[in-house]
Design a protein around this motif. Structure first.
Motif, PDB file in Angstrom:
ATOM      1  N   GLN A   1     -11.402 -54.964  86.967  1.00 21.79           N
ATOM      2  CA  GLN A   1     -11.663 -56.413  86.852  1.00 21.79           C
ATOM      3  C   GLN A   1     -11.562 -57.095  88.215  1.00 21.79           C
ATOM      4  O   GLN A   1     -12.333 -58.015  88.519  1.00 21.79           O
ATOM      5  CB  GLN A   1     -10.681 -57.056  85.872  1.00 21.79           C
ATOM      6  CG  GLN A   1     -10.902 -56.635  84.425  1.00 21.79           C
ATOM      7  CD  GLN A   1      -9.900 -57.268  83.460  1.00 21.79           C
ATOM      8  OE1 GLN A   1      -9.096 -58.120  83.835  1.00 21.79           O
ATOM      9  NE2 GLN A   1      -9.940 -56.835  82.203  1.00 21.79           N
TER      10      GLN A   1
ATOM     11  N   ARG B   1       2.427 -54.257  75.447  1.00 25.10           N
ATOM     12  CA  ARG B   1       1.884 -55.138  76.492  1.00 25.10           C
ATOM     13  C   ARG B   1       2.556 -54.863  77.835  1.00 25.10           C
ATOM     14  O   ARG B   1       1.903 -54.915  78.884  1.00 25.10           O
ATOM     15  CB  ARG B   1       2.074 -56.612  76.091  1.00 25.10           C
ATOM     16  CG  ARG B   1       1.056 -57.078  75.055  1.00 25.10           C
ATOM     17  CD  ARG B   1       1.534 -58.253  74.254  1.00 25.10           C
ATOM     18  NE  ARG B   1       1.678 -59.480  75.024  1.00 25.10           N
ATOM     19  CZ  ARG B   1       2.350 -60.552  74.571  1.00 25.10           C
ATOM     20  NH1 ARG B   1       2.948 -60.515  73.401  1.00 25.10           N
ATOM     21  NH2 ARG B   1       2.411 -61.629  75.304  1.00 25.10           N
TER      22      ARG B   1
ATOM     23  N   GLY C   1      -4.157 -64.679  83.797  1.00 21.09           N
ATOM     24  CA  GLY C   1      -4.378 -63.504  82.943  1.00 21.09           C
ATOM     25  C   GLY C   1      -5.636 -62.729  83.293  1.00 21.09           C
ATOM     26  O   GLY C   1      -6.044 -61.837  82.556  1.00 21.09           O
TER      27      GLY C   1
ATOM     28  N   THR D   1      -7.722 -66.253  80.143  1.00 19.89           N
ATOM     29  CA  THR D   1      -8.518 -65.347  79.307  1.00 19.89           C
ATOM     30  C   THR D   1      -7.853 -65.174  77.940  1.00 19.89           C
ATOM     31  O   THR D   1      -8.540 -65.099  76.925  1.00 19.89           O
ATOM     32  CB  THR D   1      -8.723 -63.977  79.986  1.00 19.89           C
ATOM     33  OG1 THR D   1      -7.504 -63.576  80.620  1.00 19.89           O
ATOM     34  CG2 THR D   1      -9.830 -64.037  81.011  1.00 19.89           C
ATOM     35  N   GLY D   2      -6.514 -65.156  77.912  1.00 19.35           N
ATOM     36  CA  GLY D   2      -5.801 -65.046  76.636  1.00 19.35           C
ATOM     37  C   GLY D   2      -6.164 -66.213  75.726  1.00 19.35           C
ATOM     38  O   GLY D   2      -6.473 -66.023  74.548  1.00 19.35           O
TER      39      GLY D   2
ATOM     40  N   ARG E   1      -8.093 -66.161  72.162  1.00 17.29           N
ATOM     41  CA  ARG E   1      -7.481 -66.732  70.954  1.00 17.29           C
ATOM     42  C   ARG E   1      -8.377 -67.788  70.309  1.00 17.29           C
ATOM     43  O   ARG E   1      -8.467 -67.875  69.086  1.00 17.29           O
ATOM     44  CB  ARG E   1      -6.086 -67.289  71.266  1.00 17.29           C
ATOM     45  CG  ARG E   1      -5.009 -66.187  71.347  1.00 17.29           C
ATOM     46  CD  ARG E   1      -3.612 -66.742  71.534  1.00 17.29           C
ATOM     47  NE  ARG E   1      -3.412 -67.307  72.854  1.00 17.29           N
ATOM     48  CZ  ARG E   1      -3.080 -66.605  73.942  1.00 17.29           C
ATOM     49  NH1 ARG E   1      -2.897 -65.292  73.850  1.00 17.29           N
ATOM     50  NH2 ARG E   1      -2.917 -67.184  75.106  1.00 17.29           N
TER      51      ARG E   1
ATOM     52  N   LYS F   1       3.482 -67.424  83.148  1.00 19.02           N
ATOM     53  CA  LYS F   1       2.181 -67.769  83.745  1.00 19.02           C
ATOM     54  C   LYS F   1       1.599 -69.043  83.129  1.00 19.02           C
ATOM     55  O   LYS F   1       1.161 -69.939  83.843  1.00 19.02           O
ATOM     56  CB  LYS F   1       1.164 -66.623  83.561  1.00 19.02           C
ATOM     57  CG  LYS F   1       1.506 -65.354  84.309  1.00 19.02           C
ATOM     58  CD  LYS F   1       0.347 -64.356  84.269  1.00 19.02           C
ATOM     59  CE  LYS F   1       0.020 -63.877  82.867  1.00 19.02           C
ATOM     60  NZ  LYS F   1       1.061 -63.008  82.255  1.00 19.02           N
TER      61      LYS F   1
ATOM     62  N   LYS G   1      -3.154 -53.944  73.906  1.00 21.17           N
ATOM     63  CA  LYS G   1      -4.029 -53.286  74.892  1.00 21.17           C
ATOM     64  C   LYS G   1      -4.956 -54.304  75.535  1.00 21.17           C
ATOM     65  O   LYS G   1      -5.112 -55.418  75.035  1.00 21.17           O
ATOM     66  CB  LYS G   1      -4.864 -52.213  74.199  1.00 21.17           C
ATOM     67  CG  LYS G   1      -4.047 -51.062  73.699  1.00 21.17           C
ATOM     68  CD  LYS G   1      -4.964 -49.989  73.128  1.00 21.17           C
ATOM     69  CE  LYS G   1      -4.141 -48.821  72.611  1.00 21.17           C
ATOM     70  NZ  LYS G   1      -4.818 -48.184  71.479  1.00 21.17           N
TER      71      LYS G   1
ATOM     72  N   ARG H   1      -6.778 -58.212  85.236  1.00 22.21           N
ATOM     73  CA  ARG H   1      -5.649 -57.458  84.719  1.00 22.21           C
ATOM     74  C   ARG H   1      -5.831 -55.959  84.944  1.00 22.21           C
ATOM     75  O   ARG H   1      -5.052 -55.158  84.425  1.00 22.21           O
ATOM     76  CB  ARG H   1      -5.573 -57.692  83.211  1.00 22.21           C
ATOM     77  CG  ARG H   1      -4.428 -58.597  82.779  1.00 22.21           C
ATOM     78  CD  ARG H   1      -4.579 -58.785  81.273  1.00 22.21           C
ATOM     79  NE  ARG H   1      -3.341 -59.073  80.629  1.00 22.21           N
ATOM     80  CZ  ARG H   1      -2.955 -60.315  80.300  1.00 22.21           C
ATOM     81  NH1 ARG H   1      -3.692 -61.346  80.602  1.00 22.21           N
ATOM     82  NH2 ARG H   1      -1.830 -60.495  79.664  1.00 22.21           N
TER      83      ARG H   1
ATOM     84  N   VAL I   1      -8.429 -55.983  76.316  1.00 25.94           N
ATOM     85  CA  VAL I   1      -9.773 -56.119  75.776  1.00 25.94           C
ATOM     86  C   VAL I   1     -10.703 -55.449  76.803  1.00 25.94           C
ATOM     87  O   VAL I   1     -10.465 -55.557  77.999  1.00 25.94           O
ATOM     88  CB  VAL I   1     -10.119 -57.616  75.598  1.00 25.94           C
ATOM     89  CG1 VAL I   1     -11.533 -57.798  75.086  1.00 25.94           C
ATOM     90  CG2 VAL I   1      -9.114 -58.286  74.657  1.00 25.94           C
TER      91      VAL I   1
ATOM     92  N   ARG J   1       2.867 -66.631  68.225  1.00 30.24           N
ATOM     93  CA  ARG J   1       1.646 -65.855  68.424  1.00 30.24           C
ATOM     94  C   ARG J   1       1.757 -64.516  67.702  1.00 30.24           C
ATOM     95  O   ARG J   1       2.812 -63.895  67.687  1.00 30.24           O
ATOM     96  CB  ARG J   1       1.426 -65.609  69.930  1.00 30.24           C
ATOM     97  CG  ARG J   1       0.502 -66.611  70.575  1.00 30.24           C
ATOM     98  CD  ARG J   1       0.533 -66.521  72.073  1.00 30.24           C
ATOM     99  NE  ARG J   1       0.294 -65.173  72.593  1.00 30.24           N
ATOM    100  CZ  ARG J   1       0.231 -64.892  73.898  1.00 30.24           C
ATOM    101  NH1 ARG J   1       0.355 -65.853  74.786  1.00 30.24           N
ATOM    102  NH2 ARG J   1       0.022 -63.660  74.310  1.00 30.24           N
TER     103      ARG J   1
HETATM  104  P1  ADP Z   1       0.536 -62.508  78.090  1.00 25.39           P
HETATM  105  O1  ADP Z   1       0.335 -62.618  79.571  1.00 25.39           O
HETATM  106  O2  ADP Z   1       1.785 -63.180  77.628  1.00 25.39           O
HETATM  107  O3  ADP Z   1       0.435 -61.096  77.588  1.00 25.39           O
HETATM  108  P2  ADP Z   1      -2.179 -63.576  77.497  1.00 25.39           P
HETATM  109  O4  ADP Z   1      -2.458 -64.752  76.643  1.00 25.39           O
HETATM  110  O5  ADP Z   1      -2.512 -63.700  78.946  1.00 25.39           O
HETATM  111  O6  ADP Z   1      -0.602 -63.306  77.299  1.00 25.39           O
HETATM  112  O7  ADP Z   1      -2.921 -62.294  76.926  1.00 25.39           O
HETATM  113  C1  ADP Z   1      -2.840 -61.915  75.568  1.00 25.39           C
HETATM  114  C2  ADP Z   1      -3.699 -60.697  75.310  1.00 25.39           C
HETATM  115  O8  ADP Z   1      -5.089 -61.000  75.532  1.00 25.39           O
HETATM  116  C3  ADP Z   1      -3.434 -59.488  76.197  1.00 25.39           C
HETATM  117  O9  ADP Z   1      -2.339 -58.702  75.731  1.00 25.39           O
HETATM  118  C4  ADP Z   1      -4.782 -58.751  76.139  1.00 25.39           C
HETATM  119  O10 ADP Z   1      -4.888 -58.014  74.942  1.00 25.39           O
HETATM  120  C5  ADP Z   1      -5.776 -59.891  76.086  1.00 25.39           C
HETATM  121  N1  ADP Z   1      -6.247 -60.230  77.454  1.00 25.39           N
HETATM  122  C6  ADP Z   1      -5.989 -61.380  78.147  1.00 25.39           C
HETATM  123  N2  ADP Z   1      -6.530 -61.356  79.375  1.00 25.39           N
HETATM  124  C7  ADP Z   1      -7.148 -60.149  79.496  1.00 25.39           C
HETATM  125  C8  ADP Z   1      -7.877 -59.492  80.528  1.00 25.39           C
HETATM  126  N3  ADP Z   1      -8.063 -60.051  81.740  1.00 25.39           N
HETATM  127  N4  ADP Z   1      -8.375 -58.258  80.277  1.00 25.39           N
HETATM  128  C9  ADP Z   1      -8.189 -57.666  79.094  1.00 25.39           C
HETATM  129  N5  ADP Z   1      -7.500 -58.210  78.086  1.00 25.39           N
HETATM  130  C10 ADP Z   1      -6.980 -59.430  78.260  1.00 25.39           C
END
Ligand code: ADP
Ligand code: ZN
Length: 207
Positions: free
Chosen positions: A92, A163, A85, A31-32, A36, A13, A57, A88, A59, A152
């Motif tokens: 949402q 995940r 992201g 959102t990730g 971060r 993605k 998990k 999810r 958030v 990461r």
């Molecule tokens: P990936 O798709 O490789 O798991 P992301 O950077 O998109 O990586 O997400 C990393 C983490 O951030 C997720 O495992 C989750 O804990 C959190 N996260 C990201 N986006 C969301 C979302 N929309 N709702 C809840 N948690 C989220």
């Protein structure tokens, strides 16, 4: 154009999102990445998010929906955006429907057997580039910007398993959700290279 990018962890993605944003001039919202950078800055949101992210998990929805709603209220998204992201979970997606107009949900379909190796071998740069150890030949810095590459915290086998479970239970139902709204387009990644996937993505977006 307002686009959602959907796909399991490791589907690519982030890589595709960077390219789409560049070519189509839409704002990339991850959102990730937002979580971060909150963690790095030590904010309250970051402190809360870290425990969930490290456990693989989601958030909590309330926090996540708030940061997206806030981001989409900024003026720069007027020309279109790409959500990477988010959403999810069905909750949402329902919330998003209340404050955003989504044109397309682009689903990157990846073979889950490939994910473990892809993610555990992934090295990332603060500029957004990602690499795989198998192609790095020992280099530890980014070919694009020269910064130090890192792994990461959540890119370890145990967290990746969690995940994937989270994706299958919470996120995969969104495929049917957006299909029912006639907004779904699926790109099958198989073992295609990022370039090949991007070609398929462009074919969808150019339509
Ligand atoms: P990936 O798709 O490789 O798991 P992301 O950077 O998109 O990586 O997400 C990393 C983490 O951030 C997720 O495992 C989750 O804990 C959190 N996260 C990201 N986006 C969301 C979302 N929309 N709702 C809840 N948690 C989220
Ligand atoms: Zn870089």
């Amino acid at each position: 154009m307002n686009i959602i990018l959907l796909g399991a962890p490791g589907a690519g993605k982030g890589t595709q999102a960077t390219r789409i944003a560049q070519k189509y001039g839409v704002i990339h919202i991850s959102t990730g990445d937002m979580f971060r950078s909150n963690i790095k800055e030590g904010t309250e949101i970051g402190k809360l998010a870290k425990s969930y992210i490290d456990a693989g998990k989601l958030v909590p929805d309330a926090v996540t929906c708030d940061i997206v709603k806030d981001r989409l209220s900024k003026a720069d998204v007027i020309g279109g955006y790409l959500l990477d992201g988010f959403p999810r979970s069905l909750f949402q997606a329902e919330e998003l429907g209340k404050f955003a107009d989504i044109d397309l949900c682009l689903n990157l379909e990846v073979d889950t057997a490939l994910i473990m190796d892809r993610i555990c071998g992934r090295r990332v740069c603060s500029c957004g580039e990602t690499y795989h150890v198998s192609t790095l030949k020992g280099e530890t810095t980014c070919a694009k910007c020269g910064n130090e590459l890192y792994r990461r915290d959540d890119d370890n086998p145990e967290t990746v398993k969690a995940r994937l479970d989270t994706y299958n239970v919470m996120t995969a139902p969104l495929i049917a959700y957006y299909a029912a709204q006639n907004k779904l387009a699926t790109v099958v990644c198989g073992n295609k290279t990022p370039d090949e996937v991007f070609e398929a993505v462009c074919a969808v977006l150019d339509k």
